[in-house]
Structure formats: structure tokens, C-alpha cells
Design an enzyme around this catalytic site. Structure first.
Site, PDB file in Angstrom:
ATOM      1  N   ASP A   1      -4.529  19.850  10.001  1.00  0.00           N
ATOM      2  CA  ASP A   1      -4.981  18.972   8.930  1.00  0.00           C
ATOM      3  C   ASP A   1      -5.698  19.796   7.872  1.00  0.00           C
ATOM      4  O   ASP A   1      -5.719  21.028   7.934  1.00  0.00           O
ATOM      5  CB  ASP A   1      -5.875  17.862   9.493  1.00  0.00           C
ATOM      6  CG  ASP A   1      -5.708  16.562   8.735  1.00  0.00           C
ATOM      7  OD1 ASP A   1      -5.632  16.607   7.494  1.00  0.00           O
ATOM      8  OD2 ASP A   1      -5.674  15.500   9.367  1.00  0.00           O
TER       9      ASP A   1
ATOM     10  N   ASN B   1       0.849  -1.187   0.000  1.00  0.00           N
ATOM     11  CA  ASN B   1       0.000   0.000   0.000  1.00  0.00           C
ATOM     12  C   ASN B   1       0.885   1.237   0.000  1.00  0.00           C
ATOM     13  O   ASN B   1       1.906   1.275   0.692  1.00  0.00           O
ATOM     14  CB  ASN B   1      -0.910   0.017   1.228  1.00  0.00           C
ATOM     15  CG  ASN B   1      -1.691   1.310   1.368  1.00  0.00           C
ATOM     16  OD1 ASN B   1      -1.304   2.191   2.121  1.00  0.00           O
ATOM     17  ND2 ASN B   1      -2.780   1.434   0.636  1.00  0.00           N
TER      18      ASN B   1
ATOM     19  N   GLU C   1      -0.954   1.382  -5.116  1.00  0.00           N
ATOM     20  CA  GLU C   1      -1.044   2.737  -5.651  1.00  0.00           C
ATOM     21  C   GLU C   1       0.159   3.121  -6.503  1.00  0.00           C
ATOM     22  O   GLU C   1       0.041   3.977  -7.394  1.00  0.00           O
ATOM     23  CB  GLU C   1      -1.217   3.736  -4.499  1.00  0.00           C
ATOM     24  CG  GLU C   1      -2.564   3.673  -3.796  1.00  0.00           C
ATOM     25  CD  GLU C   1      -2.649   2.594  -2.738  1.00  0.00           C
ATOM     26  OE1 GLU C   1      -3.685   2.520  -2.064  1.00  0.00           O
ATOM     27  OE2 GLU C   1      -1.667   1.806  -2.594  1.00  0.00           O
TER      28      GLU C   1
END
Length: 425
Positions: free
Chosen positions: A243, A134, A197
Site C-alpha cells: 500500500d 460512488n 465523483e
């Protein structure tokens, strides 16, 4: 394909030199976003930095080789469905030097209350049980010369971590800092579990080189920095950091990474400074979700004109969809499809095809003139949304979602809704 090659293809670049000060790089990134790409020389010995590489759609579309939303969405979705294999390089270590400490890497803080300098654009490649790989983007902040804390959200790497720790094993990872922007785009996407990915990036780039590390992880090549290590069962406080919502994320216990080796390109290593909550962050994080919304909405309402995850919704929690409806109910079907395609979506607004979702004033005008709240509003209660939502009902993002049909009622006289225009001379 390297980050340096990608930056060289951009037209509007401005150069900066030290001293930068503690928040100097962050201030330049904020000032320049959506306008030009800043290149920071001498951020450390053997290091330079860059930011706002794909902070606008024209930049992203240039890298994708696309000239429209539809072409860009189609290329990304096709790559997600049909990734290609990587081209592994066997002789690569001579191109790198090793450094002893994470503190040798010129990380920065971006906002005044952030806990420490950290990496915001690191592609973390994990090797999980069953040979699953991943690649995803995670905050990575040093808490020692060879220790860091990593923020894991409940997605694929988190799942791999939980399975591995339960089996009594640590997760081998590579953290690649300073990679081609399409590698970042692929890593920010969420294909089904088991789809690698980096294979998506290989499809987008027409091929991607990679290297195998001693711990069993792999890394895209050439990355400016490759950090090799293991996610351990140990935990430490992570945060506060900013964030995508532009507020300080709360402090929480997160996994600790034990670093084994740190590789840095011997030639000038170009680092990617990604401003949290900035336009580049929003576009990277939201573009694949926008593409999925576009695909899902088109399947129920063919007359879709444009889809936008809005800047006010920080490219994540608010969507505006312009469409040409053939029957009443089309707009609501489109909104429901959008919620299904992007579970973190909190507010979805449907407008007519003459309203541009990129224009917030036009969207507000549609709300003011075409919304009838008695039949245009609906609430979906107690459904999981975004963990980034500060007013979510719990840490899993439980929330209430709002759909807004701000399209013209088909049973009303269309003349009443025609936008007045001044003819050209």
C-alpha cells in the site's frame, strides 16, 4: 477525454518494448518517477501501458489548467462542491471487444512478495441503495477467470456494500482501467456521501462521457477496459500487496467480485500501471486532502504560504504548513485545523513563511532552531487516524497524533532567527 489523449499532451515520454520480465515494468516505473513518463509497447496482444502520468505537480497542474497551488486547490474544491452531470453515450459497444477471462488482461506484480498480478489504478463505480453512485480506486486482483477479490476500506463503497448485503442484494459495479488522470484524481477524492465523483471529474474536464451497463452500474467513457460485475457476499483472502506506506499490507478476508463481462477497446487499449507507494500514488491519494488542509488552515490563519503532505509521510500522514503568524497561538490553531481537515494525518508541523515545506532540510533546520519543546509540542491521544499506520493501536487506526510548532517565538529578537544569505554578485 481519454488516457491516450492525456498522455499525448505530455512532453517527456520514453518508449519501451518487450520482453519486460516479471518485475520489469515496476523497475522502469521506479527509475522514471519524477523524471519522465514511460510508455510500454506490446504488454499484451492489443495492449500497451503507461505509468507516471501525474507523478509530479507540474503534470497535474497542466491537466488542471492551473499555474499555482492555490489555483489547483480551488479548482478541485470547486468541482467537489459543484459537480456536473454526465453525458451518456448510447452506442459504444461496437468500439469494444469482449474477452473471456481476467487473465487475458496484462496485469502485473510490482513487488516480490505480492500475492498475484493486480490492477492498481482501477476506478470502481458502484451503484448503491437509493440510487447513489460512488467512484473510487481499489485494488482488484483476479482469483479466477471470472472472479476477483477487491480491497474495500471503510469509506463510501464499503458503506454501500454493507447496506446492500444486509438487504440481501449484491452491489453492481464497473471497474474502469485506463482513464483520463483527472478521472483518477476525482475518484481518489472524498466528497460527502451521495456526491458522485464522476460528476466531479466532469466539472474538472469540462464534460465527461459515460456508459450505462446492463448490471445498473456506469463507467467513464472511453476507458481502455471496462469490467462489469457484482460485489458478492462471498469473501476470499486478499494480499499481501503493497500500500501507500511502502510496506506489505496484511492478508485479510475481502469481498469477491463476480465478473459478468470484460470489455476492451478494439483500438490499442492503453493501460495505466500505477506503482504502489510511488510518487504518482502519493500525489493522487493525497492531493485532495492537501487542498482541504489548505482551505481549513486559511480559515483560522490567513497568512498561509504553503501546505505539503510530505514525501517522507508518503503523501498522507505528515503535513508541513508554512505561515506568517500574527499572534502566538496561530500556529497551533493551524495545526488543529489540519488535523480536523484530514483525519488520517498523524504528524503536523508548522513553520514560518521563510521555510519551504518542499525542502526537508529546511524543515529540519526549523525544528532545530525554532522549536521549543516545552511549548511547541502537543499530543492528541487516542484519536482515530489512518488504517495504513503500521503502529496504530487497532485496525480502525486508533493512534496518538503530534502537533509541532516550529515557528519563531514572537517575543524573541527576530535577528536571532534571520537566515544568513550570500548576496548575488
Amino acid at each position: 477525454m481519454s488516457l491516450s489523449n492525456a498522455v499525448a499532451s505530455l512532453s517527456e515520454i520514453r518508449f519501451y518494448d518487450p520482453p519486460y520480465g516479471e518485475f520489469g515494468i515496476a523497475r522502469v516505473l521506479k527509475e522514471s518517477e519524477g523524471r519522465w513518463t514511460p510508455l510500454f509497447r506490446g504488454v499484451g496482444k492489443g495492449f500497451s501501458g503507461v505509468g507516471n502520468v501525474i507523478d509530479t505537480r507540474p503534470k497535474l497542474y497542466r491537466f488542471l489548467g492551473a499555474s499555482s497551488d492555490e489555483e489547483a486547490y480551488s479548482k478541485l474544491l470547486s468541482a467537489l462542491e459543484s459537480p456536473t452531470s454526465l453525458d451518456f453515450v448510447s452506442t459504444w459497444q461496437d468500439l469494444y471487444r469482449e474477452v473471456d477471462s481476467l487473465y487475458d488482461l496484462p496485469m502485473v506484480r510490482y513487488y516480490e512478495r505480492e500475492a498475484r498480478p493486480y490492477i492498481t489504478s482501477g476506478v470502481v463505480v458502484g451503484a448503491g441503495p437509493g440510487g447513489v453512485y460512488n467512484a473510487s480506486i481499489h485494488r482488484f486482483s483476479p482469483i479466477g477467470a471470472r472472479k476477483a477479490v477487491i480491497r474495500l476500506v471503510p469509506r463510501h463503497l464499503y458503506h454501500m456494500y454493507k447496506m446492500s448485503i444486509k438487504q440481501g442484494r449484491e452491489v453492481p459495479i464497473a471497474v474502469a482501467w485506463g482513464v483520463h488522470p483527472l478521472v483518477l484524481l476525482a475518484a481518489a477524492s472524498s466528497p460527502p456521501y451521495g456526491v458522485f465523483e464522476l460528476g466531479v471529474a466532469a466539472r474538472l474536464l469540462g464534460g465527461l462521457k459515460a456508459v450505462s451497463l446492463e448490471n445498473g452500474a456506469v463507467a467513464p467513457f472511453p476507458a481502455s477496459v471496462i469490467i462489469e460485475g457484482f460485489i458478492t457476499a462471498e469473501q476470499a483472502e486478499e494480499g499481501p500487496f503493497v500500500d501507500i506506506v511502502g510496506v506489505y499490507d496484511r492478508v485479510r478476508l475481502q469481498p469477491v467480485v463476480r465478473v459478468e463481462r470484460i470489455y476492451v477497446l478494439r483500438s490499442e487499449a492503453l493501460l495505466h500501471y500505477l506503482l504502489p507507494a510511488g510518487l504518482e500514488h502519493q500525489l493522487l491519494m493525497g492531493f485532495e486532502r492537501e487542498a482541504r488542509i489548505w482551505k481549513a488552515v486559511r480559515s483560522v490563519v490567513p497568512g498561509v504560504k504553503k501546505v505539503r503532505l510530505t514525501r517522507g509521510g508518503f503523501g498522507w500522514m505528515v503535513a508541513v504548513i508554512s505561515l506568517e503568524k500574527a499572534a502566538e497561538g496561530d500556529a497551533k490553531n493551524a495545526l488543529l485545523a489540519a488535523f480536523a481537515a484530514h483525519p488520517s494525518l498523524k504528524i503536523a508541523i508548522a513553520v514560518d513563511g521563510d521555510v519551504d515545506p518542499d525542502d526537508p532540510v529546511a524543515v529540519e533546520w526549523a525544528l532545530a532552531t525554532r522549536l521549543r519543546a516545552d511549548r511547541g509540542l502537543f499530543v492528541i491521544p487516542y484519536v482515530r487516524g489512518s488504517t495504513l499506520d503500521p503502529v496504530a493501536l487497532n485496525e480502525e487506526g486508533l493512534t496518538h497524533k503530534i502537533g509541532i510548532d516550529a515557528t519563531r517565538p514572537l517575543d524573541a529578537d527576530p535577528v536571532l532567527f534571520e537566515r544568513a544569505r550570500i548576496p548575488e554578485t
